[in-house]
Design an enzyme around this catalytic site. Structure first.
Site, PDB file in Angstrom:
ATOM      1  N   GLY A 146      22.957 -45.591 -28.467  1.00  0.00           N
ATOM      2  CA  GLY A 146      22.011 -46.630 -27.973  1.00  0.00           C
ATOM      3  C   GLY A 146      20.933 -46.004 -27.481  1.00  0.00           C
ATOM      4  N   GLN A 147      20.843 -44.891 -26.719  1.00  0.00           N
ATOM      5  CA  GLN A 147      20.099 -44.315 -25.879  1.00  0.00           C
ATOM      6  C   GLN A 147      18.591 -43.992 -26.527  1.00  0.00           C
ATOM      7  OE1 GLN A 147      22.864 -42.784 -26.207  1.00  0.00           O
ATOM      8  NE2 GLN A 147      24.151 -42.642 -24.431  1.00  0.00           N
ATOM      9  N   ASP A 148      17.730 -44.266 -25.818  1.00  0.00           N
ATOM     10  CA  ASP A 148      16.254 -44.275 -26.360  1.00  0.00           C
ATOM     11  C   ASP A 148      16.078 -42.897 -27.354  1.00  0.00           C
ATOM     12  OD1 ASP A 148      15.638 -46.701 -25.781  1.00  0.00           O
ATOM     13  OD2 ASP A 148      14.663 -46.175 -23.847  1.00  0.00           O
ATOM     14  N   ARG A 149      16.292 -41.666 -26.324  1.00  0.00           N
ATOM     15  CA  ARG A 149      16.225 -40.381 -26.837  1.00  0.00           C
ATOM     16  C   ARG A 149      16.811 -40.133 -28.060  1.00  0.00           C
ATOM     17  NH1 ARG A 149      20.556 -37.445 -24.808  1.00  0.00           N
ATOM     18  NH2 ARG A 149      21.535 -38.280 -23.240  1.00  0.00           N
ATOM     19  N   LEU A 150      17.907 -40.658 -28.436  1.00  0.00           N
ATOM     20  CA  LEU A 150      18.739 -40.254 -29.701  1.00  0.00           C
ATOM     21  C   LEU A 150      18.230 -41.286 -30.940  1.00  0.00           C
ATOM     22  CD1 LEU A 150      22.293 -40.302 -28.129  1.00  0.00           C
ATOM     23  CD2 LEU A 150      21.124 -38.412 -28.618  1.00  0.00           C
TER      24      LEU A 150
END
Length: 144
Positions: free
Chosen positions: A31-35
């Protein structure tokens, strides 16, 4: 038939044997933004999407709703069914599946079959019920 569905990206595929279909190929999309920008790489051929909600984390439910509707709009997911696991139901402060349904506006989803399943990843309660729902709704779909 190979079924693919996403959860949370550690970009590793796992195959699971199941009685209702040949096997599942599972992608854990973090769920990380960068992913998030790389998620679409895994959508082609997807028959089911599993969204795991932390039922205790009320502060992020709006983010989950936004990401869910962004997923549903992608053309490669137009024919996918949606399973929402309402995880951590074993904890006393957990939102109920009804509360999560409202917070995610699941009733507004008209172009996908969807189901919300109370569960506890810790105890395993509800997990097979959710996967059974997917098996019933995906079996027989032609590969994309």
């Amino acid at each position: 038939m190979t079924l693919r569905f996403g959860l949370n990206l550690n970009a590793r595929g796992k195959k699971y044997r199941a009685t209702s279909f040949d096997h599942l190929l599972v992608w854990d999309l973090g769920g990380q933004d960068r992913l998030r920008t790389s998620w679409a790489t895994y959508y082609r051929g997807t028959h089911a999407v599993i969204v795991v909600i932390d039922s205790v984390d009320r502060s992020r439910i709006t983010i989950m709703k936004e990401e869910l509707f962004r997923l549903l709009a992608h053309e490669d997911l137009q024919h996918s069914v949606i399973l929402v696991f309402a995880n951590k139901q074993d904890l006393k402060d957990a939102m109920t599946p009804a509360e999560i349904t409202d917070a995610l506006s699941l009733h507004s989803i008209k172009n996908h079959d969807w189901h919300i399943q109370a569960c506890s990843a810790l105890t395993g309660d509800g997990l097979y019920d959710g996967l059974g729902w997917i098996a019933q709704h995906v079996t027989g779909k032609a590969p994309s």
